[in-house]
Write a protein that holds these residues in place. Sequence first.
Motif, PDB file in Angstrom:
ATOM      1  N   GLU A  94       0.805  -1.230   0.000  1.00 52.88           N
ATOM      2  CA  GLU A  94       0.000   0.000   0.000  1.00 52.88           C
ATOM      3  C   GLU A  94       0.834   1.274   0.000  1.00 52.88           C
ATOM      4  OE1 GLU A  94      -4.177  -1.318   2.008  1.00 52.88           O
ATOM      5  OE2 GLU A  94      -2.580  -0.791   3.429  1.00 52.88           O
ATOM      6  N   ILE A  95       2.157   1.168  -0.058  1.00 52.39           N
ATOM      7  CA  ILE A  95       3.037   2.346  -0.089  1.00 52.39           C
ATOM      8  C   ILE A  95       3.994   2.196  -1.262  1.00 52.39           C
ATOM      9  CG2 ILE A  95       4.853   3.635   1.109  1.00 52.39           C
ATOM     10  CD1 ILE A  95       3.537   2.797   3.748  1.00 52.39           C
ATOM     11  N   LEU A  96       3.984   3.187  -2.154  1.00 57.58           N
ATOM     12  CA  LEU A  96       4.845   3.187  -3.332  1.00 57.58           C
ATOM     13  C   LEU A  96       5.765   4.403  -3.280  1.00 57.58           C
ATOM     14  CD1 LEU A  96       5.595   2.184  -6.230  1.00 57.58           C
ATOM     15  CD2 LEU A  96       3.777   3.713  -7.073  1.00 57.58           C
ATOM     16  N   VAL A  97       7.071   4.179  -3.356  1.00 58.70           N
ATOM     17  CA  VAL A  97       8.053   5.268  -3.386  1.00 58.70           C
ATOM     18  C   VAL A  97       8.195   5.748  -4.823  1.00 58.70           C
ATOM     19  CG1 VAL A  97      10.438   5.915  -2.895  1.00 58.70           C
ATOM     20  CG2 VAL A  97       9.263   4.281  -1.416  1.00 58.70           C
ATOM     21  N   THR A  98       8.096   7.057  -5.023  1.00 59.83           N
ATOM     22  CA  THR A  98       8.047   7.636  -6.370  1.00 59.83           C
ATOM     23  C   THR A  98       9.115   8.702  -6.562  1.00 59.83           C
ATOM     24  OG1 THR A  98       6.429   9.287  -5.631  1.00 59.83           O
ATOM     25  CG2 THR A  98       5.558   7.235  -6.567  1.00 59.83           C
ATOM     26  N   VAL A  99       9.245   9.138  -7.801  1.00 60.89           N
ATOM     27  CA  VAL A  99      10.178  10.219  -8.124  1.00 60.89           C
ATOM     28  C   VAL A  99       9.472  11.541  -7.828  1.00 60.89           C
ATOM     29  CG1 VAL A  99      11.634  11.260  -9.904  1.00 60.89           C
ATOM     30  CG2 VAL A  99      11.278   8.790  -9.871  1.00 60.89           C
ATOM     31  N   GLY A 100       9.508  11.932  -6.574  1.00 54.22           N
ATOM     32  CA  GLY A 100       8.807  13.127  -6.136  1.00 54.22           C
ATOM     33  C   GLY A 100       7.309  12.905  -6.033  1.00 54.22           C
ATOM     34  N   GLY A 101       6.640  13.858  -5.391  1.00 52.81           N
ATOM     35  CA  GLY A 101       5.183  13.786  -5.323  1.00 52.81           C
ATOM     36  C   GLY A 101       4.545  13.918  -6.694  1.00 52.81           C
ATOM     37  N   SER A 102       5.238  14.605  -7.616  1.00 53.15           N
ATOM     38  CA  SER A 102       4.672  14.839  -8.949  1.00 53.15           C
ATOM     39  C   SER A 102       4.415  13.531  -9.687  1.00 53.15           C
ATOM     40  CB  SER A 102       5.617  15.715  -9.768  1.00 53.15           C
ATOM     41  OG  SER A 102       5.791  16.977  -9.168  1.00 53.15           O
ATOM     42  N   GLU A 103       5.360  12.588  -9.603  1.00 51.54           N
ATOM     43  CA  GLU A 103       5.134  11.308 -10.273  1.00 51.54           C
ATOM     44  C   GLU A 103       3.970  10.562  -9.633  1.00 51.54           C
ATOM     45  OE1 GLU A 103       6.455   6.859 -11.139  1.00 51.54           O
ATOM     46  OE2 GLU A 103       7.669   7.966  -9.684  1.00 51.54           O
ATOM     47  N   ALA A 104       3.862  10.656  -8.325  1.00 51.25           N
ATOM     48  CA  ALA A 104       2.758   9.992  -7.633  1.00 51.25           C
ATOM     49  C   ALA A 104       1.413  10.544  -8.106  1.00 51.25           C
ATOM     50  CB  ALA A 104       2.910  10.170  -6.122  1.00 51.25           C
ATOM     51  N   ILE A 105       1.327  11.844  -8.292  1.00 46.95           N
ATOM     52  CA  ILE A 105       0.094  12.466  -8.780  1.00 46.95           C
ATOM     53  C   ILE A 105      -0.213  11.995 -10.195  1.00 46.95           C
ATOM     54  CG2 ILE A 105      -0.966  14.665  -9.442  1.00 46.95           C
ATOM     55  CD1 ILE A 105       0.747  15.931  -7.149  1.00 46.95           C
ATOM     56  N   ASP A 106       0.786  12.038 -11.058  1.00 51.88           N
ATOM     57  CA  ASP A 106       0.615  11.616 -12.453  1.00 51.88           C
ATOM     58  C   ASP A 106       0.158  10.160 -12.533  1.00 51.88           C
ATOM     59  OD1 ASP A 106       0.723  11.531 -15.230  1.00 51.88           O
ATOM     60  OD2 ASP A 106       2.887  11.191 -15.296  1.00 51.88           O
ATOM     61  N   ASN A 107       0.845   9.278 -11.827  1.00 55.87           N
ATOM     62  CA  ASN A 107       0.501   7.855 -11.879  1.00 55.87           C
ATOM     63  C   ASN A 107      -0.909   7.584 -11.359  1.00 55.87           C
ATOM     64  OD1 ASN A 107       3.054   7.466 -12.832  1.00 55.87           O
ATOM     65  ND2 ASN A 107       3.828   6.384 -11.039  1.00 55.87           N
ATOM     66  N   THR A 108      -1.289   8.294 -10.307  1.00 57.78           N
ATOM     67  CA  THR A 108      -2.627   8.108  -9.739  1.00 57.78           C
ATOM     68  C   THR A 108      -3.701   8.519 -10.733  1.00 57.78           C
ATOM     69  OG1 THR A 108      -1.809   8.448  -7.484  1.00 57.78           O
ATOM     70  CG2 THR A 108      -4.169   8.764  -7.854  1.00 57.78           C
ATOM     71  N   ARG A 258      -1.674  -1.416  -6.586  1.00 59.45           N
ATOM     72  CA  ARG A 258      -0.975  -2.359  -7.468  1.00 59.45           C
ATOM     73  C   ARG A 258      -1.049  -1.906  -8.920  1.00 59.45           C
ATOM     74  NH1 ARG A 258      -4.171  -6.601  -9.741  1.00 59.45           N
ATOM     75  NH2 ARG A 258      -6.378  -6.503  -9.168  1.00 59.45           N
ATOM     76  N   HIS A 259      -2.100  -1.191  -9.286  1.00 56.58           N
ATOM     77  CA  HIS A 259      -2.214  -0.661 -10.643  1.00 56.58           C
ATOM     78  C   HIS A 259      -1.396   0.622 -10.803  1.00 56.58           C
ATOM     79  CE1 HIS A 259      -5.179  -3.618 -11.824  1.00 56.58           C
ATOM     80  NE2 HIS A 259      -5.835  -3.373 -10.694  1.00 56.58           N
ATOM     81  N   ILE A 260      -1.362   1.437  -9.768  1.00 59.37           N
ATOM     82  CA  ILE A 260      -0.512   2.625  -9.803  1.00 59.37           C
ATOM     83  C   ILE A 260       0.951   2.215  -9.921  1.00 59.37           C
ATOM     84  CG2 ILE A 260       0.270   4.618  -8.440  1.00 59.37           C
ATOM     85  CD1 ILE A 260      -2.615   4.764  -7.325  1.00 59.37           C
ATOM     86  N   CYS A 261       1.313   1.134  -9.232  1.00 56.56           N
ATOM     87  CA  CYS A 261       2.684   0.633  -9.301  1.00 56.56           C
ATOM     88  C   CYS A 261       3.036   0.136 -10.706  1.00 56.56           C
ATOM     89  CB  CYS A 261       2.895  -0.473  -8.276  1.00 56.56           C
ATOM     90  SG  CYS A 261       4.608  -1.061  -8.197  1.00 56.56           S
ATOM     91  N   LYS A 262       2.065  -0.408 -11.448  1.00 58.09           N
ATOM     92  CA  LYS A 262       2.334  -0.873 -12.808  1.00 58.09           C
ATOM     93  C   LYS A 262       2.821   0.277 -13.691  1.00 58.09           C
ATOM     94  CE  LYS A 262      -1.614  -2.874 -13.747  1.00 58.09           C
ATOM     95  NZ  LYS A 262      -2.692  -3.628 -14.442  1.00 58.09           N
ATOM     96  N   ILE A 263       2.186   1.430 -13.552  1.00 54.05           N
ATOM     97  CA  ILE A 263       2.593   2.591 -14.347  1.00 54.05           C
ATOM     98  C   ILE A 263       4.012   3.014 -13.961  1.00 54.05           C
ATOM     99  CG2 ILE A 263       2.062   5.000 -14.925  1.00 54.05           C
ATOM    100  CD1 ILE A 263      -0.878   4.327 -14.277  1.00 54.05           C
ATOM    101  N   HIS A 264       4.271   3.052 -12.674  1.00 55.50           N
ATOM    102  CA  HIS A 264       5.606   3.377 -12.161  1.00 55.50           C
ATOM    103  C   HIS A 264       6.625   2.347 -12.651  1.00 55.50           C
ATOM    104  CE1 HIS A 264       8.664   4.517  -9.166  1.00 55.50           C
ATOM    105  NE2 HIS A 264       8.738   3.232  -8.844  1.00 55.50           N
ATOM    106  N   GLN A 265       6.259   1.100 -12.637  1.00 51.66           N
ATOM    107  CA  GLN A 265       7.144  -0.005 -13.012  1.00 51.66           C
ATOM    108  C   GLN A 265       7.620   0.128 -14.464  1.00 51.66           C
ATOM    109  OE1 GLN A 265       5.266  -3.967 -13.721  1.00 51.66           O
ATOM    110  NE2 GLN A 265       6.562  -4.632 -12.010  1.00 51.66           N
ATOM    111  N   PHE A 266       6.704   0.431 -15.357  1.00 54.58           N
ATOM    112  CA  PHE A 266       7.057   0.500 -16.772  1.00 54.58           C
ATOM    113  C   PHE A 266       7.605   1.870 -17.186  1.00 54.58           C
ATOM    114  CE2 PHE A 266       3.898  -3.031 -16.858  1.00 54.58           C
ATOM    115  CZ  PHE A 266       4.782  -4.015 -17.293  1.00 54.58           C
ATOM    116  N   GLY A 267       7.226   2.910 -16.462  1.00 49.24           N
ATOM    117  CA  GLY A 267       7.674   4.250 -16.841  1.00 49.24           C
ATOM    118  C   GLY A 267       8.938   4.711 -16.149  1.00 49.24           C
ATOM    119  N   ILE A 268       9.157   4.247 -14.910  1.00 44.44           N
ATOM    120  CA  ILE A 268      10.256   4.753 -14.091  1.00 44.44           C
ATOM    121  C   ILE A 268      11.184   3.644 -13.626  1.00 44.44           C
ATOM    122  CG2 ILE A 268      10.838   5.903 -11.905  1.00 44.44           C
ATOM    123  CD1 ILE A 268       9.779   7.826 -13.985  1.00 44.44           C
ATOM    124  N   MET A 269      10.637   2.517 -13.244  1.00 52.92           N
ATOM    125  CA  MET A 269      11.334   1.361 -12.668  1.00 52.92           C
ATOM    126  C   MET A 269      11.449   1.518 -11.163  1.00 52.92           C
ATOM    127  SD  MET A 269      12.818  -1.537 -12.663  1.00 52.92           S
ATOM    128  CE  MET A 269      13.920  -2.455 -11.661  1.00 52.92           C
TER     129      MET A 269
END
Length: 393
Positions: A94-108, A258-269
Amino acid sequence: MVNYEQILSARVKEVQPSGIRRFFELAAKMPHAISLGVGEPDFETPWQIRRAGIQSLEKGQTFYTSNWGLAELRNQIAALVRRKYRLCYDADKEILVTVGGSEAIDNTIRAIVNVGDEVLIPEPSFVCYKPLTQMAGGVPVPLPTRAEDQFKLTADSLRAAITPRTKLLILPYPNNPTGAIMTRDELQAIATVIKDTNIVVLSDEIYNSLTYGPDRHVCFAELDGMKERTIVVDGFSKSYAMTGWRLGWAMGPKELMRHICKIHQFGIMSAPTTAQFAGIEAIRTGEDDIERMREQYDLRRRYLLGELRSMGLECFEPQGAFYMFPSIESTGLSSDEFCERLLHEQEVAVIPGSAFGESGEGHVRISYSYSMNHLREACSRIRKFLQTLQAEK
Protein backbone atom coordinates in the motif's frame (compact mmCIF):
# COMPACT_ATOMS: atom_id res chain seq x y z
CA MET A 1 9.38 18.02 -44.95
CA VAL A 2 8.15 16.65 -41.61
CA ASN A 3 4.75 17.93 -40.50
CA TYR A 4 5.22 18.11 -36.74
CA GLU A 5 1.68 19.31 -36.15
CA GLN A 6 0.39 15.99 -37.50
CA ILE A 7 2.92 13.99 -35.51
CA LEU A 8 2.30 15.50 -32.08
CA SER A 9 -0.34 14.16 -29.72
CA ALA A 10 -3.48 16.31 -29.73
CA ARG A 11 -3.67 15.99 -25.94
CA VAL A 12 -0.14 17.28 -25.46
CA LYS A 13 -0.67 20.17 -27.87
CA GLU A 14 -3.71 21.19 -25.84
CA VAL A 15 -1.63 21.60 -22.68
CA GLN A 16 -0.22 25.05 -21.96
CA PRO A 17 3.31 25.53 -20.56
CA SER A 18 3.68 26.29 -16.85
CA GLY A 19 3.15 29.94 -15.94
CA ILE A 20 5.55 29.47 -13.04
CA ARG A 21 8.51 28.44 -15.16
CA ARG A 22 8.03 31.33 -17.60
CA PHE A 23 8.70 33.95 -14.95
CA PHE A 24 11.48 31.86 -13.44
CA GLU A 25 13.26 31.76 -16.82
CA LEU A 26 12.82 35.50 -17.35
CA ALA A 27 14.21 36.31 -13.89
CA ALA A 28 17.16 33.96 -14.42
CA LYS A 29 18.36 36.19 -17.29
CA MET A 30 18.36 39.31 -15.08
CA PRO A 31 21.49 39.40 -12.87
CA HIS A 32 19.97 41.68 -10.22
CA ALA A 33 16.51 40.17 -10.15
CA ILE A 34 14.99 38.87 -6.95
CA SER A 35 12.81 35.84 -7.49
CA LEU A 36 9.96 35.06 -5.13
CA GLY A 37 8.45 32.77 -7.70
CA VAL A 38 9.61 29.21 -7.08
CA GLY A 39 8.28 27.12 -4.21
CA GLU A 40 11.61 25.74 -3.09
CA PRO A 41 13.09 25.85 0.43
CA ASP A 42 16.21 28.00 0.64
CA PHE A 43 17.61 25.69 3.33
CA GLU A 44 20.20 23.09 2.45
CA THR A 45 19.17 19.50 2.99
CA PRO A 46 20.19 18.78 6.63
CA TRP A 47 23.70 17.37 6.88
CA GLN A 48 22.87 13.97 8.35
CA ILE A 49 20.50 13.35 5.43
CA ARG A 50 23.12 14.34 2.87
CA ARG A 51 25.65 12.18 4.70
CA ALA A 52 23.37 9.14 4.41
CA GLY A 53 23.18 9.67 0.66
CA ILE A 54 26.96 10.08 0.42
CA GLN A 55 27.56 6.94 2.47
CA SER A 56 25.24 4.92 0.25
CA LEU A 57 27.41 5.90 -2.73
CA GLU A 58 30.61 5.09 -0.87
CA LYS A 59 29.21 1.66 -0.05
CA GLY A 60 28.38 1.04 -3.70
CA GLN A 61 24.64 0.95 -3.06
CA THR A 62 23.90 2.11 -6.59
CA PHE A 63 21.65 -0.65 -7.93
CA TYR A 64 17.96 -0.77 -8.75
CA THR A 65 15.63 -1.20 -5.82
CA SER A 66 12.27 -2.92 -5.81
CA ASN A 67 9.69 -1.14 -7.95
CA TRP A 68 7.92 -0.31 -4.72
CA GLY A 69 11.08 1.21 -3.18
CA LEU A 70 13.49 0.07 -0.49
CA ALA A 71 11.67 -2.04 2.10
CA GLU A 72 13.32 -0.11 4.94
CA LEU A 73 12.14 3.21 3.53
CA ARG A 74 8.57 1.94 3.11
CA ASN A 75 8.62 0.64 6.68
CA GLN A 76 9.82 4.05 7.89
CA ILE A 77 7.02 5.76 5.95
CA ALA A 78 4.45 3.37 7.43
CA ALA A 79 5.77 4.10 10.94
CA LEU A 80 5.69 7.85 10.30
CA VAL A 81 2.08 7.69 9.17
CA ARG A 82 1.12 5.64 12.25
CA ARG A 83 2.73 8.25 14.52
CA LYS A 84 1.20 11.25 12.82
CA TYR A 85 -2.26 10.04 11.86
CA ARG A 86 -2.81 6.68 13.58
CA LEU A 87 -3.24 5.18 10.13
CA CYS A 88 -1.97 1.70 9.28
CA TYR A 89 -0.74 0.94 5.78
CA ASP A 90 0.82 -2.30 4.54
CA ALA A 91 4.38 -1.28 3.63
CA ASP A 92 4.57 -4.07 1.04
CA LYS A 93 1.34 -3.47 -0.84
CA GLU A 94 0.00 0.00 0.00
CA ILE A 95 3.04 2.35 -0.09
CA LEU A 96 4.85 3.19 -3.33
CA VAL A 97 8.05 5.27 -3.39
CA THR A 98 8.05 7.64 -6.37
CA VAL A 99 10.18 10.22 -8.12
CA GLY A 100 8.81 13.13 -6.14
CA GLY A 101 5.18 13.79 -5.32
CA SER A 102 4.67 14.84 -8.95
CA GLU A 103 5.13 11.31 -10.27
CA ALA A 104 2.76 9.99 -7.63
CA ILE A 105 0.09 12.47 -8.78
CA ASP A 106 0.61 11.62 -12.45
CA ASN A 107 0.50 7.85 -11.88
CA THR A 108 -2.63 8.11 -9.74
CA ILE A 109 -4.51 10.15 -12.32
CA ARG A 110 -3.50 7.81 -15.15
CA ALA A 111 -4.43 4.71 -13.16
CA ILE A 112 -7.94 5.96 -12.38
CA VAL A 113 -9.10 8.27 -15.16
CA ASN A 114 -10.65 6.99 -18.40
CA VAL A 115 -11.27 9.14 -21.46
CA GLY A 116 -14.15 11.49 -20.66
CA ASP A 117 -14.05 10.99 -16.90
CA GLU A 118 -14.37 14.20 -14.90
CA VAL A 119 -11.75 15.23 -12.36
CA LEU A 120 -12.80 17.86 -9.81
CA ILE A 121 -10.00 20.33 -9.05
CA PRO A 122 -10.35 23.11 -6.45
CA GLU A 123 -8.79 26.29 -7.82
CA PRO A 124 -6.56 28.20 -7.46
CA SER A 125 -4.28 25.18 -7.19
CA PHE A 126 -0.94 23.83 -8.29
CA VAL A 127 -0.35 23.91 -12.02
CA CYS A 128 0.07 20.17 -12.68
CA TYR A 129 -3.41 18.79 -11.94
CA LYS A 130 -5.21 20.11 -15.01
CA PRO A 131 -2.53 19.21 -17.60
CA LEU A 132 -2.05 15.71 -16.18
CA THR A 133 -5.81 15.17 -16.31
CA GLN A 134 -5.91 16.33 -19.92
CA MET A 135 -3.03 14.06 -20.93
CA ALA A 136 -4.86 11.12 -19.37
CA GLY A 137 -7.91 11.93 -21.50
CA GLY A 138 -9.94 13.19 -18.56
CA VAL A 139 -11.99 16.36 -18.26
CA PRO A 140 -10.74 18.84 -15.64
CA VAL A 141 -13.62 20.48 -13.77
CA PRO A 142 -12.48 23.53 -11.79
CA LEU A 143 -14.10 24.23 -8.42
CA PRO A 144 -13.42 27.94 -7.82
CA THR A 145 -12.61 28.94 -4.24
CA ARG A 146 -12.73 32.48 -2.86
CA ALA A 147 -10.78 34.63 -0.45
CA GLU A 148 -14.05 35.21 1.44
CA ASP A 149 -14.08 31.48 2.20
CA GLN A 150 -10.34 31.46 2.97
CA PHE A 151 -9.83 29.61 -0.33
CA LYS A 152 -11.36 26.43 1.11
CA LEU A 153 -13.41 23.93 -0.82
CA THR A 154 -16.97 23.96 0.45
CA ALA A 155 -19.33 21.02 0.60
CA ASP A 156 -21.96 22.97 -1.35
CA SER A 157 -19.67 23.73 -4.29
CA LEU A 158 -18.49 20.11 -4.37
CA ARG A 159 -22.03 18.73 -4.28
CA ALA A 160 -23.09 21.02 -7.14
CA ALA A 161 -20.18 19.87 -9.34
CA ILE A 162 -20.68 16.10 -9.06
CA THR A 163 -22.14 14.36 -12.12
CA PRO A 164 -22.43 10.71 -13.19
CA ARG A 165 -19.07 11.19 -14.97
CA THR A 166 -17.18 12.34 -11.88
CA LYS A 167 -14.35 9.89 -11.16
CA LEU A 168 -11.77 11.73 -9.07
CA LEU A 169 -11.61 14.60 -6.58
CA ILE A 170 -8.25 16.26 -5.99
CA LEU A 171 -7.79 17.74 -2.51
CA PRO A 172 -4.71 20.00 -2.49
CA TYR A 173 -4.41 21.11 1.16
CA PRO A 174 -2.36 22.78 2.56
CA ASN A 175 -2.74 24.63 -0.69
CA ASN A 176 -0.32 25.92 -3.25
CA PRO A 177 -0.69 28.84 -4.16
CA THR A 178 -3.00 30.25 -1.48
CA GLY A 179 -1.60 28.74 1.73
CA ALA A 180 -5.13 27.69 2.73
CA ILE A 181 -5.71 24.71 5.00
CA MET A 182 -8.79 22.61 5.83
CA THR A 183 -9.81 21.76 9.39
CA ARG A 184 -11.15 18.37 10.44
CA ASP A 185 -14.75 19.62 10.45
CA GLU A 186 -14.35 21.14 6.98
CA LEU A 187 -12.85 17.95 5.61
CA GLN A 188 -15.60 15.93 7.28
CA ALA A 189 -18.16 17.97 5.36
CA ILE A 190 -16.39 17.01 2.14
CA ALA A 191 -16.31 13.35 3.22
CA THR A 192 -20.04 13.42 3.92
CA VAL A 193 -20.75 14.55 0.35
CA ILE A 194 -18.79 11.71 -1.27
CA LYS A 195 -19.27 8.85 1.20
CA ASP A 196 -22.09 7.22 -0.79
CA THR A 197 -20.47 7.74 -4.21
CA ASN A 198 -17.77 5.82 -6.10
CA ILE A 199 -15.51 8.89 -6.29
CA VAL A 200 -11.82 8.44 -5.50
CA VAL A 201 -9.88 11.19 -3.70
CA LEU A 202 -6.31 12.17 -4.52
CA SER A 203 -5.20 14.03 -1.40
CA ASP A 204 -2.01 15.97 -2.17
CA GLU A 205 -0.55 16.58 1.29
CA ILE A 206 3.02 17.51 0.36
CA TYR A 207 2.91 20.57 2.68
CA ASN A 208 1.42 18.73 5.67
CA SER A 209 4.37 19.54 7.96
CA LEU A 210 4.17 23.27 7.23
CA THR A 211 1.14 24.63 9.08
CA TYR A 212 1.17 27.58 11.46
CA GLY A 213 -2.14 27.78 13.28
CA PRO A 214 -3.34 25.91 16.37
CA ASP A 215 -4.84 23.03 14.36
CA ARG A 216 -2.56 20.19 13.27
CA HIS A 217 -2.84 18.89 9.75
CA VAL A 218 -5.56 16.29 9.25
CA CYS A 219 -4.92 13.55 6.72
CA PHE A 220 -8.08 13.01 4.67
CA ALA A 221 -7.68 9.23 5.00
CA GLU A 222 -8.11 9.62 8.80
CA LEU A 223 -11.81 10.32 8.37
CA ASP A 224 -14.29 7.47 8.71
CA GLY A 225 -14.75 5.60 5.44
CA MET A 226 -12.22 7.69 3.52
CA LYS A 227 -9.11 5.49 3.71
CA GLU A 228 -10.66 2.96 1.34
CA ARG A 229 -11.18 5.60 -1.37
CA THR A 230 -8.16 7.90 -0.87
CA ILE A 231 -4.70 8.00 -2.41
CA VAL A 232 -2.49 10.19 -0.22
CA VAL A 233 0.49 11.84 -1.90
CA ASP A 234 3.40 13.05 0.22
CA GLY A 235 7.14 13.46 -0.10
CA PHE A 236 10.44 14.83 1.11
CA SER A 237 10.85 17.97 -1.01
CA LYS A 238 9.15 20.58 1.14
CA SER A 239 9.36 19.15 4.66
CA TYR A 240 13.01 18.13 4.57
CA ALA A 241 14.32 20.64 1.98
CA MET A 242 15.03 17.83 -0.48
CA THR A 243 13.60 19.18 -3.75
CA GLY A 244 16.50 18.04 -5.93
CA TRP A 245 16.53 14.52 -4.51
CA ARG A 246 13.19 13.81 -6.25
CA LEU A 247 11.64 11.53 -3.69
CA GLY A 248 8.01 11.11 -2.76
CA TRP A 249 5.39 8.47 -2.14
CA ALA A 250 1.79 7.48 -2.67
CA MET A 251 -0.23 5.35 -0.29
CA GLY A 252 -3.70 3.90 -0.56
CA PRO A 253 -5.76 0.72 -0.83
CA LYS A 254 -3.82 -2.20 -2.28
CA GLU A 255 -6.53 -2.72 -4.90
CA LEU A 256 -5.58 0.66 -6.38
CA MET A 257 -1.89 0.77 -5.51
CA ARG A 258 -0.97 -2.36 -7.47
CA HIS A 259 -2.21 -0.66 -10.64
CA ILE A 260 -0.51 2.62 -9.80
CA CYS A 261 2.68 0.63 -9.30
CA LYS A 262 2.33 -0.87 -12.81
CA ILE A 263 2.59 2.59 -14.35
CA HIS A 264 5.61 3.38 -12.16
CA GLN A 265 7.14 -0.01 -13.01
CA PHE A 266 7.06 0.50 -16.77
CA GLY A 267 7.67 4.25 -16.84
CA ILE A 268 10.26 4.75 -14.09
CA MET A 269 11.33 1.36 -12.67
CA SER A 270 12.36 2.74 -9.25
CA ALA A 271 13.09 6.01 -7.50
CA PRO A 272 16.78 7.01 -7.24
CA THR A 273 18.53 4.61 -4.87
CA THR A 274 20.77 7.28 -3.30
CA ALA A 275 17.74 9.45 -2.56
CA GLN A 276 15.95 6.51 -0.94
CA PHE A 277 18.79 5.94 1.53
CA ALA A 278 18.73 9.67 2.31
CA GLY A 279 14.97 9.45 2.81
CA ILE A 280 15.37 6.73 5.43
CA GLU A 281 17.63 9.02 7.43
CA ALA A 282 15.29 11.97 6.94
CA ILE A 283 12.38 10.16 8.57
CA ARG A 284 14.59 8.68 11.31
CA THR A 285 16.26 11.92 12.44
CA GLY A 286 14.72 14.88 10.60
CA GLU A 287 11.85 15.95 12.85
CA ASP A 288 13.89 18.63 14.64
CA ASP A 289 15.01 20.00 11.28
CA ILE A 290 11.42 20.25 10.11
CA GLU A 291 10.50 22.21 13.22
CA ARG A 292 13.51 24.53 12.85
CA MET A 293 12.61 25.33 9.25
CA ARG A 294 8.90 25.66 10.03
CA GLU A 295 9.66 28.27 12.70
CA GLN A 296 11.69 30.27 10.18
CA TYR A 297 8.92 30.07 7.58
CA ASP A 298 6.46 31.32 10.19
CA LEU A 299 8.65 34.35 10.94
CA ARG A 300 8.82 35.12 7.23
CA ARG A 301 5.08 34.55 6.83
CA ARG A 302 4.22 37.08 9.51
CA TYR A 303 6.72 39.61 8.20
CA LEU A 304 5.54 39.37 4.58
CA LEU A 305 1.86 39.52 5.53
CA GLY A 306 2.46 42.70 7.52
CA GLU A 307 4.46 44.29 4.72
CA LEU A 308 1.91 43.53 2.02
CA ARG A 309 -0.96 44.87 4.09
CA SER A 310 1.01 48.00 4.94
CA MET A 311 1.44 48.58 1.19
CA GLY A 312 -2.33 48.53 0.79
CA LEU A 313 -2.62 45.07 -0.75
CA GLU A 314 -5.50 43.04 0.62
CA CYS A 315 -4.18 39.66 1.66
CA PHE A 316 -5.72 36.52 3.13
CA GLU A 317 -3.61 35.15 6.01
CA PRO A 318 -2.25 31.76 4.93
CA GLN A 319 -2.01 29.01 7.53
CA GLY A 320 -0.02 26.47 5.53
CA ALA A 321 2.74 25.90 2.94
CA PHE A 322 5.00 28.90 2.24
CA TYR A 323 3.01 31.12 -0.11
CA MET A 324 1.18 34.44 0.10
CA PHE A 325 -1.65 35.16 -2.36
CA PRO A 326 -2.41 38.89 -2.16
CA SER A 327 -5.08 40.61 -4.25
CA ILE A 328 -3.73 43.13 -6.76
CA GLU A 329 -7.16 44.20 -8.05
CA SER A 330 -6.70 47.65 -6.48
CA THR A 331 -3.91 48.37 -8.99
CA GLY A 332 -6.22 48.00 -11.99
CA LEU A 333 -3.79 45.61 -13.64
CA SER A 334 -4.36 42.00 -14.57
CA SER A 335 -2.18 39.52 -12.73
CA ASP A 336 -0.05 39.02 -15.86
CA GLU A 337 0.37 42.75 -16.38
CA PHE A 338 1.29 43.26 -12.73
CA CYS A 339 3.94 40.54 -12.80
CA GLU A 340 5.41 41.60 -16.14
CA ARG A 341 5.77 45.22 -15.04
CA LEU A 342 7.08 44.36 -11.58
CA LEU A 343 9.76 42.17 -13.12
CA HIS A 344 10.87 44.67 -15.75
CA GLU A 345 10.60 47.82 -13.63
CA GLN A 346 11.81 46.58 -10.24
CA GLU A 347 13.32 43.18 -11.11
CA VAL A 348 11.17 41.20 -8.72
CA ALA A 349 9.62 37.95 -9.95
CA VAL A 350 6.28 36.76 -8.58
CA ILE A 351 3.73 34.52 -10.28
CA PRO A 352 0.40 35.62 -11.81
CA GLY A 353 -2.59 34.13 -10.02
CA SER A 354 -4.04 33.19 -13.40
CA ALA A 355 -1.31 30.52 -13.71
CA PHE A 356 -3.23 28.56 -11.05
CA GLY A 357 -6.64 28.69 -12.71
CA GLU A 358 -9.11 31.35 -13.77
CA SER A 359 -10.21 31.98 -10.18
CA GLY A 360 -6.64 33.03 -9.38
CA GLU A 361 -6.94 36.12 -11.56
CA GLY A 362 -6.63 39.35 -9.56
CA HIS A 363 -3.98 37.81 -7.30
CA VAL A 364 -0.28 36.99 -7.42
CA ARG A 365 1.62 34.22 -5.68
CA ILE A 366 4.62 35.22 -3.57
CA SER A 367 6.78 32.52 -2.04
CA TYR A 368 8.34 33.19 1.37
CA SER A 369 10.67 30.21 1.17
CA TYR A 370 13.47 32.77 0.92
CA SER A 371 15.71 34.49 3.47
CA MET A 372 14.56 37.54 5.43
CA ASN A 373 17.18 39.69 3.66
CA HIS A 374 15.79 38.51 0.35
CA LEU A 375 12.23 39.31 1.44
CA ARG A 376 13.13 42.74 2.83
CA GLU A 377 14.75 43.85 -0.41
CA ALA A 378 11.90 42.43 -2.46
CA CYS A 379 9.30 44.20 -0.33
CA SER A 380 11.18 47.50 -0.71
CA ARG A 381 11.07 47.13 -4.48
CA ILE A 382 7.40 46.09 -4.53
CA ARG A 383 6.56 49.15 -2.44
CA LYS A 384 8.34 51.40 -4.95
CA PHE A 385 6.48 49.73 -7.80
CA LEU A 386 3.12 50.31 -6.13
CA GLN A 387 4.02 53.94 -5.54
CA THR A 388 4.78 54.26 -9.26
CA LEU A 389 1.39 52.81 -10.11
CA GLN A 390 -0.31 55.18 -7.70
CA ALA A 391 1.45 58.16 -9.29
CA GLU A 392 0.16 57.09 -12.71
CA LYS A 393 -3.46 57.34 -11.62
